[in-house]
Design an enzyme around this catalytic site. Structure first.
Site, short mmCIF file in Angstrom:
data_model
loop_
_atom_site.label_atom_id
_atom_site.label_comp_id
_atom_site.label_asym_id
_atom_site.label_seq_id
_atom_site.Cartn_x
_atom_site.Cartn_y
_atom_site.Cartn_z
N ASP A 35 0.83 -1.19 0.00
CA ASP A 35 0.00 0.00 0.00
C ASP A 35 0.87 1.25 0.00
O ASP A 35 1.86 1.34 0.73
CB ASP A 35 -0.89 -0.03 1.26
CG ASP A 35 -1.87 1.12 1.30
OD1 ASP A 35 -2.76 1.15 0.44
OD2 ASP A 35 -1.74 1.97 2.20
N GLU A 64 1.74 -0.24 -4.98
CA GLU A 64 0.78 0.79 -5.40
C GLU A 64 1.51 2.13 -5.47
O GLU A 64 2.02 2.60 -4.45
CB GLU A 64 -0.38 0.88 -4.41
CG GLU A 64 -1.36 1.99 -4.73
CD GLU A 64 -2.29 2.33 -3.58
OE1 GLU A 64 -3.47 2.61 -3.84
OE2 GLU A 64 -1.84 2.31 -2.41
#
Length: 549
Positions: A208, A277
């Site tokens: 993330d 990401e």
């Protein structure tokens, strides 16, 4: 004993893989509390395997106060009771292995929950053992924040703490303080959490906000974002975060060495992979290229380039060619939907009657791209974005920016399994954490299983087509000049060449084959007619064509 070649193939399983993203609290509830759980995931793994995917990606299931639906972690090495136990996770791993599915988990290490024991100790004084584990800074002489950095969730990126009499940095919610990765002890601790799950058998990590780990040590303020004079490129978002050029609060050069340390850890295990990401505005593809180059950092990354409203040949070709020109020795992962954006069938559809057609065309296009691909739960049913009332919202981002922005709950509603069951088979309880949209019920899995040309069956056929042609998994990709209404390219590996032509418009289009491709042989592309007439490919609206060159 496996051959060395077989081991090498397995080690590269991620290259060209199809990954199915599961949002655990919305997948399957087995306890009746209206919240999905790990036992529910285990129960539905055979269904996922039937799609023909290679791996699953689990959104966070760690212990958390759930201020941001699990992206605020208070214990990285345990399962939140709402999802089950570590024993449930281990049982899921066994079933996934039996079905030939790899398991990727979300690793949220740029920040923790403010209820994490580390932060509780860090904020207690300026002299404790974890005093420097988070990003603390003194106020300016006038009492204002140290820099102009903003939070993605709205407002300043700094929060005053009355105990330490300092500000702490938070890129997201106030309840999500940023870790100080300039501190080597923090790096060691976070690598330790990764090792915990590696030792438990997971095959990889979705990282993330992977470019948010480090901040500028000099605490320099960001300059304003400068757009073209006509405003081109300026986001239509209601969030002022896009008004800054984020030079200093993320994407710092020190991140490279940490990613190398992370890769070194994973390389000590067989067949592990990372997918990062990257959200870095106009620099996203450049950052992706850096993070995946050299075979010593991340295995692959994805950006938000295909997660917006644009679905035209001109736009897709621009993105895809930019990737090929920029990411010269790295690897990209593509997706049209995930847990943070409006479902792509809603984004790409102009009238309701074309929803299934758009869903089928989208996965066919996605499955022919060079790179790995991620599918988001429910997209294989052609689900649209749910329209929720303010009272139904649980997403802090949506609540903060309502009504200008409706938030992310519309793509996070429960999966629909049985059209005739209460709550479409998601739970046996009386209530679900988010409503099950009435318009989704008729698209439930059992209803689509009974329809030969359903979106669900098309997904299976499209993924089987991809897997049956090695050129689509990791072959080269060469674009063909055409008008801006058509997207045409050749995928090639070991002399096997496949031509693809996509019409993303709502009008019939003709594509005349170049002379060098005139001897191609049309082949069946699941869900689409051949449309070939003596060197001319005739495409209906929202149509696709394939031929062997």
């Amino acid at each position: 004993m496996a051959t060395e070649a077989a081991k090498a193939v397995d080690a590269n399983w991620w290259r060209g893989a199809v990954i199915y993203q599961i949002y655990p609290r919305s997948f399957q509830d087995t306890t009746g509390d209206g919240l999905g759980d790990i036992k529910g995931i285990t129960q539905r793994l055979p269904y996922i395997a039937s799609l023909g995917v290679d791996a699953i990606w689990l959104s966070p299931f760690f212990t958390s106060p759930m201020a941001d639906m699990g992206y605020d972690v208070s214990d990285y090495c345990n399962v939140d009771p709402m999802f089950g136990t570590l024993a449930d996770f281990d049982e899921m791993m066994v079933e996934a292995e039996r079905l030939g599915l790899k398991v990727i988990i979300d690793q949220v290490i740029s920040h923790t929950s403010d209820r994490h024991p580390w932060f509780i100790e860090s904020r207690s004084s300026r002299t404790n053992s974890k005093a420097d584990w988070y990003v603390w800074a003194d106020p300016k002489p006038d009492g204002t924040a140290p820099t102009n950095w903003l939070s993605i969730f709205g407002g300043p990126g700094w929060e005053w703490d009355g105990v330490r009499k300092q500000y702490y940095m938070h890129n997201f919610l106030i309840a999500q303080p940023d870790l100080n990765f300039h501190n080597q002890e923090v790096q060691e601790a976070m690598l330790g959490t990764v090792k915990f799950w590696l030792d438990r058998g997971v095959h990889g990590f979705r990282l993330d906000t992977v470019n948010y780990y480090f901040h500028d040590k000099q605490l320099r303020s960001n300059p304003p974002m400068v757009y073209d004079t006509d405003g081109a490129g300026m986001e239509t978002d209601t969030n002022p975060y896009s008004m800054q050029n984020h030079l200093y609060d993320k994407s710092q050069p020190e991140n490279i060495d940490f990613l190398k340390r992370l890769r070194s850890l994973l390389d000590g295990y067989e067949g592990r992979a990372t997918v990062g990401e990257v959200g870095d505005g106009p620099r996203s593809l450049t950052t992706l290229a850096i993070y995946t180059s050299g075979n010593d950092k991340l295995h692959m990354c994805y950006t938000f380039d295909l997660l917006g409203p644009a679905f035209s040949a001109a736009y897709l070709r621009k993105v895809l060619t930019t990737v090929q020109d920029t990411v010269t020795n790295g690897w990209v992962c593509w997706a049209f939907s995930n847990h943070d954006v409006v479902r792509h069938v809603t984004r790409f559809t102009e009238v309701p009657e074309e929803q299934d057609r758009v869903a089928k065309l989208s996965v066919t296009l996605l499955s022919t791209l060079r790179g790995s691909i991620c599918l988001y739960q429910g997209e294989e049913l052609g689900l649209t974005e749910a329209q929720l009332s303010f009272e139904d919202l649980r997403d802090p981002y949506g609540i903060r920016f309502w009504p200008a922005f409706k938030g992310r709950d519309g793509c996070r509603t429960p999966m629909v399994w049985e059209a005739g069951a209460p709550h479409a088979g998601f739970t046996t309880g009386s209530k679900t954490w988010l409503p099950v949209p009435g318009e989704h019920v008729s698209q439930a899995v059992d209803a689509q299983e009974a329809i030969a040309d359903s979106v669900l069956h098309h997904y299976r056929a499209a993924l089987a087509f991809r897997k049956s042609h090695p050129a689509l998994v990791d072959g080269d990709m060469t674009f063909i000049d055409t008008n801006q209404d058509l997207l045409a390219f050749v995928r090639e590996k070991h002399g096997d060449k496949l031509l693809f032509v996509f019409n993303l418009t709502r009008e019939a289009q003709d594509f005349r084959l170049p002379e060098r491709l005139s001897s191609c042989m049309p082949i069946d592309l699941p869900g689409f007619a051949l449309g070939f007439d003596g060197g001319i490919v005739r495409l209906a609206p929202l149509d696709a064509f394939c031929a062997r060159v």
